[in-house]
Design a protein around this motif. Structure first.
Motif, PDB file in Angstrom:
ATOM      1  N   GLN A 281      65.975 -63.711 -35.641  1.00 21.72           N
ATOM      2  CA  GLN A 281      67.146 -64.124 -34.865  1.00 21.72           C
ATOM      3  C   GLN A 281      67.365 -65.633 -34.973  1.00 21.72           C
ATOM      4  OE1 GLN A 281      69.336 -62.216 -33.343  1.00 21.72           O
ATOM      5  NE2 GLN A 281      70.536 -63.941 -32.569  1.00 21.72           N
ATOM      6  N   GLN A 282      66.268 -66.383 -34.912  1.00 24.75           N
ATOM      7  CA  GLN A 282      66.376 -67.835 -35.030  1.00 24.75           C
ATOM      8  C   GLN A 282      66.874 -68.236 -36.417  1.00 24.75           C
ATOM      9  OE1 GLN A 282      66.150 -70.045 -32.754  1.00 24.75           O
ATOM     10  NE2 GLN A 282      66.246 -71.890 -33.985  1.00 24.75           N
ATOM     11  N   ALA A 283      66.464 -67.500 -37.440  1.00 22.44           N
ATOM     12  CA  ALA A 283      66.925 -67.783 -38.801  1.00 22.44           C
ATOM     13  C   ALA A 283      68.432 -67.613 -38.917  1.00 22.44           C
ATOM     14  CB  ALA A 283      66.205 -66.864 -39.788  1.00 22.44           C
ATOM     15  N   LYS A 284      68.982 -66.593 -38.249  1.00 17.78           N
ATOM     16  CA  LYS A 284      70.438 -66.389 -38.265  1.00 17.78           C
ATOM     17  C   LYS A 284      71.157 -67.568 -37.607  1.00 17.78           C
ATOM     18  CE  LYS A 284      70.221 -61.324 -38.133  1.00 17.78           C
ATOM     19  NZ  LYS A 284      70.560 -60.105 -37.352  1.00 17.78           N
ATOM     20  N   ILE A 285      70.594 -68.034 -36.509  1.00 18.92           N
ATOM     21  CA  ILE A 285      71.211 -69.172 -35.806  1.00 18.92           C
ATOM     22  C   ILE A 285      71.182 -70.420 -36.686  1.00 18.92           C
ATOM     23  CG2 ILE A 285      70.994 -70.682 -33.804  1.00 18.92           C
ATOM     24  CD1 ILE A 285      69.798 -68.278 -32.298  1.00 18.92           C
ATOM     25  N   LEU A 286      70.045 -70.654 -37.333  1.00 24.39           N
ATOM     26  CA  LEU A 286      69.926 -71.832 -38.195  1.00 24.39           C
ATOM     27  C   LEU A 286      70.880 -71.775 -39.377  1.00 24.39           C
ATOM     28  CD1 LEU A 286      66.053 -72.295 -38.239  1.00 24.39           C
ATOM     29  CD2 LEU A 286      67.714 -73.863 -37.255  1.00 24.39           C
ATOM     30  N   ALA A 287      71.066 -70.580 -39.917  1.00 26.68           N
ATOM     31  CA  ALA A 287      71.995 -70.441 -41.042  1.00 26.68           C
ATOM     32  C   ALA A 287      73.400 -70.838 -40.637  1.00 26.68           C
ATOM     33  CB  ALA A 287      71.962 -69.002 -41.561  1.00 26.68           C
ATOM     34  N   VAL A 288      73.778 -70.509 -39.414  1.00 31.49           N
ATOM     35  CA  VAL A 288      75.105 -70.877 -38.912  1.00 31.49           C
ATOM     36  C   VAL A 288      75.188 -72.377 -38.657  1.00 31.49           C
ATOM     37  CG1 VAL A 288      76.727 -70.566 -37.005  1.00 31.49           C
ATOM     38  CG2 VAL A 288      75.484 -68.596 -37.910  1.00 31.49           C
ATOM     39  N   ASP A 289      74.078 -72.957 -38.157  1.00 34.53           N
ATOM     40  CA  ASP A 289      74.077 -74.384 -37.796  1.00 34.53           C
ATOM     41  C   ASP A 289      73.898 -75.314 -38.992  1.00 34.53           C
ATOM     42  OD1 ASP A 289      74.353 -73.645 -35.198  1.00 34.53           O
ATOM     43  OD2 ASP A 289      72.248 -73.946 -34.652  1.00 34.53           O
ATOM     44  N   GLN A 291      75.675 -76.033 -41.643  1.00 33.62           N
ATOM     45  CA  GLN A 291      76.819 -76.855 -42.019  1.00 33.62           C
ATOM     46  C   GLN A 291      76.963 -78.060 -41.087  1.00 33.62           C
ATOM     47  OE1 GLN A 291      78.539 -76.436 -44.814  1.00 33.62           O
ATOM     48  NE2 GLN A 291      79.669 -78.313 -44.380  1.00 33.62           N
ATOM     49  N   ASN A 292      76.776 -77.808 -39.795  1.00 28.78           N
ATOM     50  CA  ASN A 292      76.867 -78.914 -38.834  1.00 28.78           C
ATOM     51  C   ASN A 292      75.747 -79.936 -39.063  1.00 28.78           C
ATOM     52  OD1 ASN A 292      79.092 -77.759 -37.579  1.00 28.78           O
ATOM     53  ND2 ASN A 292      77.834 -76.628 -36.102  1.00 28.78           N
ATOM     54  N   ALA A 293      74.545 -79.428 -39.353  1.00 23.39           N
ATOM     55  CA  ALA A 293      73.417 -80.331 -39.574  1.00 23.39           C
ATOM     56  C   ALA A 293      73.612 -81.174 -40.829  1.00 23.39           C
ATOM     57  CB  ALA A 293      72.123 -79.530 -39.679  1.00 23.39           C
ATOM     58  N   ALA A 294      74.299 -80.608 -41.829  1.00 25.92           N
ATOM     59  CA  ALA A 294      74.508 -81.332 -43.085  1.00 25.92           C
ATOM     60  C   ALA A 294      75.391 -82.565 -42.877  1.00 25.92           C
ATOM     61  CB  ALA A 294      75.129 -80.415 -44.131  1.00 25.92           C
ATOM     62  N   GLN A 295      76.253 -82.541 -41.861  1.00 27.98           N
ATOM     63  CA  GLN A 295      77.163 -83.662 -41.612  1.00 27.98           C
ATOM     64  C   GLN A 295      76.781 -84.471 -40.373  1.00 27.98           C
ATOM     65  OE1 GLN A 295      79.444 -84.408 -43.854  1.00 27.98           O
ATOM     66  NE2 GLN A 295      78.787 -82.611 -45.041  1.00 27.98           N
ATOM     67  N   ALA A 296      75.697 -84.084 -39.710  1.00 27.89           N
ATOM     68  CA  ALA A 296      75.324 -84.740 -38.451  1.00 27.89           C
ATOM     69  C   ALA A 296      74.782 -86.148 -38.695  1.00 27.89           C
ATOM     70  CB  ALA A 296      74.285 -83.898 -37.719  1.00 27.89           C
ATOM     71  N   THR A 297      75.073 -87.027 -37.766  1.00 33.23           N
ATOM     72  CA  THR A 297      74.555 -88.401 -37.817  1.00 33.23           C
ATOM     73  C   THR A 297      73.682 -88.714 -36.602  1.00 33.23           C
ATOM     74  OG1 THR A 297      76.537 -89.246 -36.716  1.00 33.23           O
ATOM     75  CG2 THR A 297      76.541 -89.214 -39.129  1.00 33.23           C
ATOM     76  N   ASP A 298      73.685 -87.821 -35.617  1.00 36.90           N
ATOM     77  CA  ASP A 298      72.886 -88.046 -34.414  1.00 36.90           C
ATOM     78  C   ASP A 298      71.413 -87.770 -34.698  1.00 36.90           C
ATOM     79  OD1 ASP A 298      71.683 -86.582 -31.712  1.00 36.90           O
ATOM     80  OD2 ASP A 298      72.909 -88.345 -31.293  1.00 36.90           O
ATOM     81  N   VAL A 299      70.567 -88.744 -34.412  1.00 35.89           N
ATOM     82  CA  VAL A 299      69.144 -88.637 -34.741  1.00 35.89           C
ATOM     83  C   VAL A 299      68.488 -87.502 -33.971  1.00 35.89           C
ATOM     84  CG1 VAL A 299      66.917 -89.807 -34.605  1.00 35.89           C
ATOM     85  CG2 VAL A 299      68.925 -91.056 -35.372  1.00 35.89           C
ATOM     86  N   ASN A 300      68.768 -87.401 -32.680  1.00 37.84           N
ATOM     87  CA  ASN A 300      68.118 -86.369 -31.874  1.00 37.84           C
ATOM     88  C   ASN A 300      68.512 -84.974 -32.335  1.00 37.84           C
ATOM     89  OD1 ASN A 300      66.759 -88.220 -30.234  1.00 37.84           O
ATOM     90  ND2 ASN A 300      68.517 -88.428 -28.870  1.00 37.84           N
ATOM     91  N   ARG A 303      66.642 -84.330 -35.585  1.00 39.81           N
ATOM     92  CA  ARG A 303      65.215 -84.092 -35.342  1.00 39.81           C
ATOM     93  C   ARG A 303      64.982 -82.680 -34.817  1.00 39.81           C
ATOM     94  NH1 ARG A 303      64.255 -89.861 -32.360  1.00 39.81           N
ATOM     95  NH2 ARG A 303      63.802 -91.118 -34.220  1.00 39.81           N
ATOM     96  N   SER A 304      65.817 -82.276 -33.874  1.00 38.90           N
ATOM     97  CA  SER A 304      65.688 -80.933 -33.313  1.00 38.90           C
ATOM     98  C   SER A 304      65.894 -79.869 -34.386  1.00 38.90           C
ATOM     99  CB  SER A 304      66.688 -80.745 -32.168  1.00 38.90           C
ATOM    100  OG  SER A 304      66.654 -79.428 -31.685  1.00 38.90           O
ATOM    101  N   PHE A 305      66.936 -80.044 -35.208  1.00 42.02           N
ATOM    102  CA  PHE A 305      67.221 -79.060 -36.251  1.00 42.02           C
ATOM    103  C   PHE A 305      66.089 -79.033 -37.284  1.00 42.02           C
ATOM    104  CE2 PHE A 305      69.063 -77.568 -40.228  1.00 42.02           C
ATOM    105  CZ  PHE A 305      69.748 -76.429 -39.814  1.00 42.02           C
ATOM    106  N   ASP A 306      65.601 -80.202 -37.672  1.00 47.24           N
ATOM    107  CA  ASP A 306      64.518 -80.273 -38.653  1.00 47.24           C
ATOM    108  C   ASP A 306      63.266 -79.569 -38.130  1.00 47.24           C
ATOM    109  OD1 ASP A 306      63.313 -81.560 -41.153  1.00 47.24           O
ATOM    110  OD2 ASP A 306      62.012 -82.379 -39.600  1.00 47.24           O
ATOM    111  N   LYS A 307      62.969 -79.784 -36.859  1.00 44.59           N
ATOM    112  CA  LYS A 307      61.797 -79.148 -36.263  1.00 44.59           C
ATOM    113  C   LYS A 307      61.960 -77.637 -36.211  1.00 44.59           C
ATOM    114  CE  LYS A 307      59.003 -79.268 -32.046  1.00 44.59           C
ATOM    115  NZ  LYS A 307      58.846 -79.883 -30.708  1.00 44.59           N
ATOM    116  N   ARG A 308      63.114 -77.178 -35.748  1.00 43.83           N
ATOM    117  CA  ARG A 308      63.371 -75.736 -35.679  1.00 43.83           C
ATOM    118  C   ARG A 308      63.337 -75.109 -37.064  1.00 43.83           C
ATOM    119  NH1 ARG A 308      68.978 -75.956 -33.397  1.00 43.83           N
ATOM    120  NH2 ARG A 308      68.984 -73.728 -33.878  1.00 43.83           N
TER     121      ARG A 308
END
Length: 658
Positions: A281-289, A291-300, A303-308
């Protein structure tokens, strides 16, 4: 630093941490050996305006680990470990809490306390704390310091909403009660659960976006079936059943699907399969997120996405190739997620570099506000700009922050160039000051004064230059002016021992012995190994008749000179001890310009008593006045050794004979 609360105190979360959206509320304790067998339960009651639980889905405990609105998730209860910290974590999303819920109360109880004669006297170091769920930063903490000798239940704290603001109160209230007592206290008296639930989610998705912190412990979340249409009092009967059963319920549909596998794997297999399903289930969520992570500039966020992402990939790799575990789906998800690791790490590194560079730039700008500054400050500022530039230059092209970094890089380089010019000026001023110090040592007092003034013209905040002017003024006989220069040096550097020493000599020359002693004491405070300061203070104390203190100073000076390998001054200190201890010793001041002492005799013609002489230094390189101690058998002097304006230059040894 986290706010520490006492019993009854409140903390306004909305005001003190306005950006906090997700929090981890941890309740912890330690058990003694006697309490190791206790079965300790942690429960959360989500209450409406009437102070009651709207329905059983808002009672969060070991048999119901999540609220139906998806706002609260509880970690799996742990077994007590003697001497170690035991902990239960609640993950809370404030914005998802049902608007009809005004309060969440957290209580800890001992199961069947009456039967086993248990109480909270065997539970120590209890606390409740609130942390940022994403970062783990602790925000507020309450440590329960009360002695609960008979209590079997304790209400640790409560999270409540008032006038649109979320607040936390440290409660720490003990009871002789059990979990069922809290259930009876907070259950709704309306058998039809009239309080409408307008914010419920489907059971299977209630906690999709609420993950308990990996920095605390592993957790298990489990959706419950919707309440059935039972008669009587569904809330009371269902809650009582859950409290007494004390078992983690497994959805019926999942048990039926597993079939024979249940018999083979048992409880461990269920837990492992549950973990695998959560990972998918978490893998499905990450797959959706992604695109947003690829363009994100917010460090926090990154970091959260990288950890997950890393945790999910690691968990996907652990899913075994057995029926029902989703192995094929795990392989497919790995193929999607693994290639994302490198670009996410690159984006995160770029964002972190930008954040660090901006912080360094701010520190550099603040550091040099209100110039002029000493040379060291300009060097520190230049170093920070250079570090910031290096961080920006390391950001790879193609990252979301690259263009912003390039824009800042241009201005940072310009600022660094300006600071470089300031450093050059400060260095030139330091060079003039050093030249003045050398001229002082050679006896060129006018030349030294000219150099010191040149240095201060470029940078008026060089304490060594003022120290040099003080020495030069003292050599020219202007003691008041020397004191003024020493004062300015000490304003710029209160830890300049040489300035206290020189000012002490100037005050003595002006006849103020107490101020002289005070300055020598300051020099000793700054530099406890300042042997000359002990020697000068001892000479004045001997003159004033406080011989025991004088001898103590001479002893200390001799010990320091011995450690420093200064044989001449060591012998001088020993001679002063003998002379100051003479029974008939008197303090006699001699004016060598007229060759008459204070008793009207020719200098040096007295009996064998120490004569403490103050005169202008005749020794090349000395930085101020001298103190001479003479007797009719020998003539020795206490005088400051040569010094320039630098506090780091070693004073030369003094001569034992004039």
């Amino acid at each position: 630093m986290a706010m520490q609360l006492s019993k009854g105190e409140r903390f306004n979360i909305s005001k003190e941490a306005p950006d906090l959206k997700k929090m981890a509320i941890a309740l912890g304790w330690q058990v003694t050996e006697a309490g190791q067998s206790y079965d300790i339960d942690v429960s959360a009651f989500m209450l409406g305006a009437d102070g009651k639980v709207p329905n059983d889905k808002y009672f969060i405990f070991y048999n119901n680990l999540q609220s139906c609105d998806g706002s609260v998730l509880q970690s799996i209860p742990e077994k007590n470990n003697r001497g170690q910290e035991n902990k239960t974590i609640y993950g809370v999303i404030l914005e998802k809490i049902n608007p009809q819920i005004d309060e969440i109360t957290f209580a800890v109880t001992i199961h069947e306390a009456e039967k086993i004669n248990a109480n909270f006297s065997n539970i120590k170091s209890a606390f409740i704390k609130i942390c940022n769920l994403d970062t783990g930063i602790e925000i507020v903490r309450y440590e329960l310091k009360e002695n609960f000798l008979r209590e079997t239940a304790v209400e640790f704290g409560r999270l409540y909403r008032k006038n649109g603001e979320w607040k936390f109160q440290a409660v720490g209230q003990g009871y002789q009660a059990r979990l069922q007592s809290f259930v009876d206290k907070y259950r709704s008296g309306n058998s039809n659960n009239l309080a409408p639930i307008t914010n419920e989610l489907a059971a299977g998705t209630a906690a999709d976006d609420l993950q308990l912190p990996a920095w605390e412990l592993e957790v298990e979340s489990e959706p419950e079936p919707e309440p059935s249409g039972e008669t009587g009092n569904p809330l009371r009967s269902q809650i009582n059943t859950q409290v007494n059963a004390r078992s983690r319920k497994i959805p019926l549909a999942l048990a039926a699907t597993l079939g024979v596998l249940v018999l083979a794997t048992g409880a461990v297999g269920f837990a492992f399969m549950r973990s695998g399903n959560e990972t998918l289930q978490q893998a499905k969520i990450l797959a959706v997120d992604t695109q947003n992570a690829a363009q994100a500039t917010d460090v926090n966020l990154l970091r959260s996405f990288d950890k997950r992402l890393k945790e999910t990939i690691a968990n996907l790799e652990k899913i075994p190739n057995f029926p029902g575990f989703g192995y094929q789906q795990a392989r497919a998800d790995l193929l999607k997620l693994s290639p994302i690791l490198v670009p996410v790490a690159r984006n995160l590194q770029g964002a972190e570099n930008l954040e660090k560079a901006q912080k360094l730039a701010m520190e550099a700008a603040v550091l040099v506000q209100k110039p002029p500054h000493p040379m060291e400050v300009w060097h520190q500022c230049q170093s920070k700009w250079q570090q910031a530039i290096g961080l920006l230059e390391a950001i790879e092209s193609g990252t979301p922050v690259y263009n912003l970094a390039q824009n800042k890089l241009s201005s940072y380089r310009a600022n660094s160039a300006i600071i470089g010019q300031r450093v050059a000026i400060a260095q030139k001023a330091t060079n003039f000051s050093n030249q003045g110090s050398l001229k002082i040592q050679k006896g060129d007092v006018p030349g030294a004064i000219a150099n010191f003034n040149q240095a201060l013209g470029l940078n008026p905040n060089i304490p060594q230059a003022y120290l040099g002017l003080g020495i030069a003024s003292s050599k020219q006989g202007n003691k008041q002016q020397a004191i003024s220069h020493y004062d300015r040096a000490l304003q710029l550097n209160p830890n300049l021992a040489e300035a206290y020493f020189g000012r002490g000599q100037a005050y003595y020359e002006l006849g103020n012995k107490q101020k002289a002693i005070g300055n020598y004491e300051q020099a000793i405070r700054v530099n406890p190994n300042y042997g000359l300061a002990y020697l000068e203070r001892g000479a004045i104390r001997c003159m004033l008749g406080t011989k025991s203190q004088a001898v103590a100073d001479f002893n200390q000076a001799g010990e320091l000179f011995s450690k420093q390998g200064d044989g001449n001054n060591y012998q001088l200190a020993k001679n002063f001890i003998n002379e100051c201890q003479e029974p008939t010793a008197q303090a006699v001041i001699c004016d060598y310009q007229r060759n008459i002492d204070s008793l009207g005799r020719a200098c040096g013609s007295s009996l064998n008593v120490p004569i403490i002489i103050r005169r202008k230094s005749a020794i090349a390189g000395s930085n101020s006045d001298s103190t001479d101690v003479k007797s009719n058998s020998s003539e020795q002097k206490i005088s400051p050794a040569s010094s320039d304006s630098s506090s780091t230059r070693t004073r030369s040894r003094r001569r034992s004979k004039r």
